[in-house]
Design a protein around this motif. Structure first.
Motif, PDB file in Angstrom:
ATOM      1  N   SER A  75      95.168 -27.396  -5.370  1.00  0.00           N
ATOM      2  CA  SER A  75      94.381 -28.592  -5.648  1.00  0.00           C
ATOM      3  C   SER A  75      94.469 -29.037  -7.108  1.00  0.00           C
ATOM      4  CB  SER A  75      92.920 -28.362  -5.261  1.00  0.00           C
ATOM      5  OG  SER A  75      92.394 -27.267  -5.986  1.00  0.00           O
ATOM      6  N   ASP A  76      94.930 -28.138  -7.990  1.00  0.00           N
ATOM      7  CA  ASP A  76      95.027 -28.526  -9.396  1.00  0.00           C
ATOM      8  C   ASP A  76      96.320 -27.993 -10.012  1.00  0.00           C
ATOM      9  OD1 ASP A  76      94.205 -25.868 -11.079  1.00  0.00           O
ATOM     10  OD2 ASP A  76      93.075 -25.988  -9.202  1.00  0.00           O
ATOM     11  N   ARG A  77      96.765 -28.671 -11.047  1.00  0.00           N
ATOM     12  CA  ARG A  77      98.027 -28.337 -11.702  1.00  0.00           C
ATOM     13  C   ARG A  77      98.002 -26.949 -12.338  1.00  0.00           C
ATOM     14  NH1 ARG A  77     102.576 -30.920 -13.232  1.00  0.00           N
ATOM     15  NH2 ARG A  77     103.694 -29.986 -14.975  1.00  0.00           N
ATOM     16  N   SER A  78      96.872 -26.580 -12.886  1.00  0.00           N
ATOM     17  CA  SER A  78      96.761 -25.285 -13.554  1.00  0.00           C
ATOM     18  C   SER A  78      97.054 -24.127 -12.589  1.00  0.00           C
ATOM     19  CB  SER A  78      95.369 -25.142 -14.165  1.00  0.00           C
ATOM     20  OG  SER A  78      95.216 -23.890 -14.763  1.00  0.00           O
ATOM     21  N   SER A  79      96.434 -24.164 -11.428  1.00  0.00           N
ATOM     22  CA  SER A  79      96.650 -23.105 -10.425  1.00  0.00           C
ATOM     23  C   SER A  79      98.101 -23.091  -9.952  1.00  0.00           C
ATOM     24  CB  SER A  79      95.733 -23.306  -9.224  1.00  0.00           C
ATOM     25  OG  SER A  79      94.397 -23.218  -9.607  1.00  0.00           O
ATOM     26  N   ALA A  80      98.636 -24.277  -9.728  1.00  0.00           N
ATOM     27  CA  ALA A  80     100.025 -24.375  -9.271  1.00  0.00           C
ATOM     28  C   ALA A  80     100.985 -23.842 -10.335  1.00  0.00           C
ATOM     29  CB  ALA A  80     100.355 -25.817  -8.919  1.00  0.00           C
ATOM     30  N   SER A  81     100.727 -24.169 -11.585  1.00  0.00           N
ATOM     31  CA  SER A  81     101.590 -23.702 -12.677  1.00  0.00           C
ATOM     32  C   SER A  81     101.550 -22.179 -12.825  1.00  0.00           C
ATOM     33  CB  SER A  81     101.191 -24.356 -13.998  1.00  0.00           C
ATOM     34  OG  SER A  81     101.452 -25.725 -13.956  1.00  0.00           O
ATOM     35  N   ARG A  82     100.362 -21.612 -12.664  1.00  0.00           N
ATOM     36  CA  ARG A  82     100.251 -20.145 -12.738  1.00  0.00           C
ATOM     37  C   ARG A  82     101.055 -19.484 -11.624  1.00  0.00           C
ATOM     38  NH1 ARG A  82      94.949 -21.286 -14.293  1.00  0.00           N
ATOM     39  NH2 ARG A  82      94.159 -21.053 -12.180  1.00  0.00           N
ATOM     40  N   ARG A  83     100.968 -20.053 -10.424  1.00  0.00           N
ATOM     41  CA  ARG A  83     101.700 -19.481  -9.292  1.00  0.00           C
ATOM     42  C   ARG A  83     103.212 -19.658  -9.467  1.00  0.00           C
ATOM     43  NH1 ARG A  83     102.478 -15.523  -5.836  1.00  0.00           N
ATOM     44  NH2 ARG A  83     103.053 -16.225  -3.754  1.00  0.00           N
ATOM     45  N   GLU A  84     103.618 -20.807  -9.968  1.00  0.00           N
ATOM     46  CA  GLU A  84     105.037 -21.037 -10.225  1.00  0.00           C
ATOM     47  C   GLU A  84     105.572 -19.992 -11.203  1.00  0.00           C
ATOM     48  OE1 GLU A  84     108.005 -24.499 -11.982  1.00  0.00           O
ATOM     49  OE2 GLU A  84     105.941 -24.357 -12.704  1.00  0.00           O
ATOM     50  N   TYR A  85     104.829 -19.743 -12.265  1.00  0.00           N
ATOM     51  CA  TYR A  85     105.227 -18.743 -13.256  1.00  0.00           C
ATOM     52  C   TYR A  85     105.330 -17.355 -12.607  1.00  0.00           C
ATOM     53  CZ  TYR A  85     105.166 -15.698 -17.317  1.00  0.00           C
ATOM     54  OH  TYR A  85     105.484 -14.726 -18.232  1.00  0.00           O
ATOM     55  N   GLU A  86     104.333 -17.031 -11.789  1.00  0.00           N
ATOM     56  CA  GLU A  86     104.326 -15.728 -11.127  1.00  0.00           C
ATOM     57  C   GLU A  86     105.577 -15.542 -10.270  1.00  0.00           C
ATOM     58  OE1 GLU A  86     101.677 -14.156  -7.544  1.00  0.00           O
ATOM     59  OE2 GLU A  86     100.510 -14.396  -9.382  1.00  0.00           O
ATOM     60  N   ILE A  87     105.918 -16.567  -9.495  1.00  0.00           N
ATOM     61  CA  ILE A  87     107.090 -16.474  -8.629  1.00  0.00           C
ATOM     62  C   ILE A  87     108.367 -16.427  -9.463  1.00  0.00           C
ATOM     63  CG2 ILE A  87     108.477 -17.692  -6.899  1.00  0.00           C
ATOM     64  CD1 ILE A  87     105.802 -18.744  -5.730  1.00  0.00           C
ATOM     65  N   LYS A  88     108.493 -17.327 -10.427  1.00  0.00           N
ATOM     66  CA  LYS A  88     109.710 -17.431 -11.231  1.00  0.00           C
ATOM     67  C   LYS A  88     109.975 -16.201 -12.086  1.00  0.00           C
ATOM     68  CE  LYS A  88     110.849 -22.189 -12.355  1.00  0.00           C
ATOM     69  NZ  LYS A  88     110.789 -23.234 -13.372  1.00  0.00           N
ATOM     70  N   LYS A  89     108.956 -15.744 -12.770  1.00  0.00           N
ATOM     71  CA  LYS A  89     109.165 -14.735 -13.802  1.00  0.00           C
ATOM     72  C   LYS A  89     108.797 -13.307 -13.404  1.00  0.00           C
ATOM     73  CE  LYS A  89     110.400 -17.867 -16.744  1.00  0.00           C
ATOM     74  NZ  LYS A  89     111.745 -17.976 -17.243  1.00  0.00           N
ATOM     75  N   LYS A  90     107.944 -13.158 -12.423  1.00  0.00           N
ATOM     76  CA  LYS A  90     107.456 -11.815 -12.130  1.00  0.00           C
ATOM     77  C   LYS A  90     107.956 -11.244 -10.811  1.00  0.00           C
ATOM     78  CE  LYS A  90     103.509 -12.121 -15.094  1.00  0.00           C
ATOM     79  NZ  LYS A  90     102.187 -11.648 -15.371  1.00  0.00           N
ATOM     80  N   MET A  91     108.567 -12.081  -9.976  1.00  0.00           N
ATOM     81  CA  MET A  91     109.044 -11.601  -8.683  1.00  0.00           C
ATOM     82  C   MET A  91     110.555 -11.404  -8.714  1.00  0.00           C
ATOM     83  SD  MET A  91     106.801 -13.925  -6.060  1.00  0.00           S
ATOM     84  CE  MET A  91     106.852 -12.886  -4.628  1.00  0.00           C
ATOM     85  N   SER A  92     110.993 -10.355  -8.068  1.00  0.00           N
ATOM     86  CA  SER A  92     112.434 -10.125  -7.935  1.00  0.00           C
ATOM     87  C   SER A  92     112.974 -11.034  -6.832  1.00  0.00           C
ATOM     88  CB  SER A  92     112.693  -8.665  -7.555  1.00  0.00           C
ATOM     89  OG  SER A  92     112.190  -8.411  -6.246  1.00  0.00           O
ATOM     90  N   ARG A  93     114.271 -11.146  -6.768  1.00  0.00           N
ATOM     91  CA  ARG A  93     114.886 -11.945  -5.693  1.00  0.00           C
ATOM     92  C   ARG A  93     114.468 -11.415  -4.327  1.00  0.00           C
ATOM     93  NH1 ARG A  93     118.805 -15.452  -4.170  1.00  0.00           N
ATOM     94  NH2 ARG A  93     119.961 -14.930  -2.293  1.00  0.00           N
ATOM     95  N   LYS A  94     114.449 -10.111  -4.202  1.00  0.00           N
ATOM     96  CA  LYS A  94     114.058  -9.484  -2.932  1.00  0.00           C
ATOM     97  C   LYS A  94     112.628  -9.892  -2.557  1.00  0.00           C
ATOM     98  CE  LYS A  94     113.732  -4.962  -0.723  1.00  0.00           C
ATOM     99  NZ  LYS A  94     113.936  -3.520  -0.882  1.00  0.00           N
ATOM    100  N   GLU A  95     111.729  -9.884  -3.507  1.00  0.00           N
ATOM    101  CA  GLU A  95     110.339 -10.281  -3.248  1.00  0.00           C
ATOM    102  C   GLU A  95     110.243 -11.758  -2.884  1.00  0.00           C
ATOM    103  OE1 GLU A  95     107.789  -7.258  -6.092  1.00  0.00           O
ATOM    104  OE2 GLU A  95     108.918  -8.888  -7.049  1.00  0.00           O
ATOM    105  N   LYS A  96     111.045 -12.580  -3.529  1.00  0.00           N
ATOM    106  CA  LYS A  96     111.053 -14.009  -3.219  1.00  0.00           C
ATOM    107  C   LYS A  96     111.543 -14.247  -1.793  1.00  0.00           C
ATOM    108  CE  LYS A  96     111.909 -15.332  -7.984  1.00  0.00           C
ATOM    109  NZ  LYS A  96     112.866 -15.884  -8.947  1.00  0.00           N
ATOM    110  N   LEU A  97     112.610 -13.567  -1.419  1.00  0.00           N
ATOM    111  CA  LEU A  97     113.132 -13.720  -0.060  1.00  0.00           C
ATOM    112  C   LEU A  97     112.132 -13.233   0.983  1.00  0.00           C
ATOM    113  CD1 LEU A  97     116.847 -12.686  -0.647  1.00  0.00           C
ATOM    114  CD2 LEU A  97     115.968 -14.977  -0.140  1.00  0.00           C
ATOM    115  N   GLN A  98     111.421 -12.177   0.663  1.00  0.00           N
ATOM    116  CA  GLN A  98     110.383 -11.672   1.558  1.00  0.00           C
ATOM    117  C   GLN A  98     109.265 -12.707   1.705  1.00  0.00           C
ATOM    118  OE1 GLN A  98     108.934  -7.842   0.402  1.00  0.00           O
ATOM    119  NE2 GLN A  98     107.697  -7.583   2.231  1.00  0.00           N
TER     120      GLN A  98
END
Length: 83
Positions: free
Chosen positions: A54-77
């Motif tokens: 619902s807000d840009r702040s939450s979306a940006s935090r999640r984007e960062y989490e996926i981009k920078k903290k998840m491995s490719r394997k975790e992303k595919l999962q």
């Protein structure tokens, strides 16, 4: 409404981004110079995952989490569990 999305590029790599209009953004990634520099050389791309916020702040935090903290394997999962 904000969307965190993941694209699969033609070379098999994954790209994560944020947008308010997914259809427009996907069109830009595939056909416009407004697409991300990363995806412009890896066309076509296809949408494989989305989350809504619902807000840009939450979306940006999640984007960062996926981009920078998840491995490719975790992303595919993540993509598999949402399908």
């Amino acid at each position: 409404m904000y969307f965190v999305y993941m694209l699969e590029c033609a070379d098999g790599t994954l790209y994560t981004g944020i947008a308010t209009d997914l259809d427009r953004r996907l069109e830009e990634h595939n056909h416009s110079p407004k697409g991300a520099k990363y995806t412009r050389t890896r066309r076509p791309v296809k949408l494989v995952y989305t989350e809504e916020y619902s807000d840009r702040s939450s979306a940006s935090r999640r984007e960062y989490e996926i981009k920078k903290k998840m491995s490719r394997k975790e992303k595919l999962q993540l993509v598999r569990t949402k399908s």
